[in-house]
Enzyme design. Structure first.
Site, PDB file in Angstrom:
ATOM      1  CB  SER A 125      -8.969  -6.263  -9.084  1.00 56.21           C
ATOM      2  OG  SER A 125      -7.578  -5.990  -9.024  1.00 56.21           O
ATOM      3  CG  ASP A 171      -6.511   5.861  -5.690  1.00 51.99           C
ATOM      4  OD1 ASP A 171      -5.482   5.185  -5.864  1.00 51.99           O
ATOM      5  OD2 ASP A 171      -7.640   5.483  -6.054  1.00 51.99           O
ATOM      6  CG  HIS A 182      -6.956   2.570  -8.372  1.00 54.26           C
ATOM      7  ND1 HIS A 182      -7.666   3.037  -7.276  1.00 54.26           N
ATOM      8  CD2 HIS A 182      -7.302   1.269  -8.531  1.00 54.26           C
ATOM      9  CE1 HIS A 182      -8.429   2.058  -6.812  1.00 54.26           C
ATOM     10  NE2 HIS A 182      -8.220   0.971  -7.558  1.00 54.26           N
TER      11      HIS A 182
END
Length: 254
Positions: free
Chosen positions: A14, A187, A190
């Site tokens: 992902s 963030d 990530h």
């Protein structure tokens, strides 16, 4: 296709995979370190869960491909672990289905060839406060918690033992740093450059310890066109040349 033919490392997952070539990411670091040894190929799909990954396995990894990857590094789990939405929309995948999906991925990848090796990355921890500050305005309440990441991480690691797949325990690895909450994320989800360095070191550790033939560790694979040459850069003495095929100026091996 360009030559000479090299081992192919595929990163499949992902957004932690898709974004792994930004912010001094772990994919970019691997591509740098293996720059003359293997081709690092990105197959990252932001927002995806293990259910969508299973749906495209045959397209991303066709069993009749002329050349099969030497290594596939897989990451799914963070999006799967999000709380279910009352609408039944969104990326949440119930834990039993997640485990079954990851098992299907492992079985498929291991069937590609006798020499295809697989490493699963478990769900890393998150910084919930940073997520609320940086992503809530864009994505709303993600319903993502550290506790649920832990549960899915442990399930992934247990599955890896069951099916004989190598694993990197990102949940534990990132938290080895006392300041992990402050430095490991861009963030809250990530990975930053510091977080990515941890991932790379853990991957290299698995590659070094794995009893695979041939070994895929950085120090075991030959560098392409690495013979000494009179055209190499001059050494400081001005009388000999310096073979720089395996020099990585901005990375320290441990």
């Amino acid at each position: 296709m360009v030559g000479p033919q090299r081992p192919q490392f595929v990163l499949f997952g992902s957004s932690i995979v898709q974004f792994s070539f930004s912010h001094q990411g772990w994919g970019a670091i691997l591509a740098h370190l293996y720059g003359r040894k293997a081709d690092v190929v990105l197959r990252g799909y932001s927002g995806w869960n293990s259910r969508r990954a299973v749906q495209v396995l045959d397209q991303v990894f066709p069993k009749d491909a002329a050349v099969q990857p030497s290594l596939v590094i897989v990451y799914f789990g963070g999006n799967d672990s999000m709380h279910p939405h009352p609408s039944n929309l969104g990326p949440h995948v119930p834990l039993p289905e997640y485990v079954e999906n990851m098992k299907k991925i492992a079985v498929h990848l291991k069937s590609l060839s006798e020499k295809t090796r697989v490493i699963f990355l478990s769900a890393p921890p998150i910084n919930e406060a940073q997520i609320r500050e940086s992503l809530r305005r864009i994505l709303g309440d993600l319903g993502r918690t550290n506790e649920r990441c832990r549960i899915y991480s442990e399930a992934c690691l247990e599955l890896c033992k069951e099916v004989g797949v190598k694993a990197v325990d990102l949940w534990t690895a990132l938290q080895q740093r006392d300041d992990w909450l402050d430095v490991c994320f861009t963030d809250g989800i990530h990975l930053s450059g510091e977080g990515s360095e941890i991932v790379v070191k853990e991957i290299l550790k698995v590659l070094k310890e794995a009893e695979w033939e041939p070994s895929l560790h950085l120090e075991s694979l030959p560098s392409e066109f690495s013979d000494d040459s009179p055209d190499d850069p001059l050494s400081p003495d001005g009388k000999t040349t310096l073979n720089v095929a395996d020099i990585h100026l901005d990375w320290e091996m441990e």
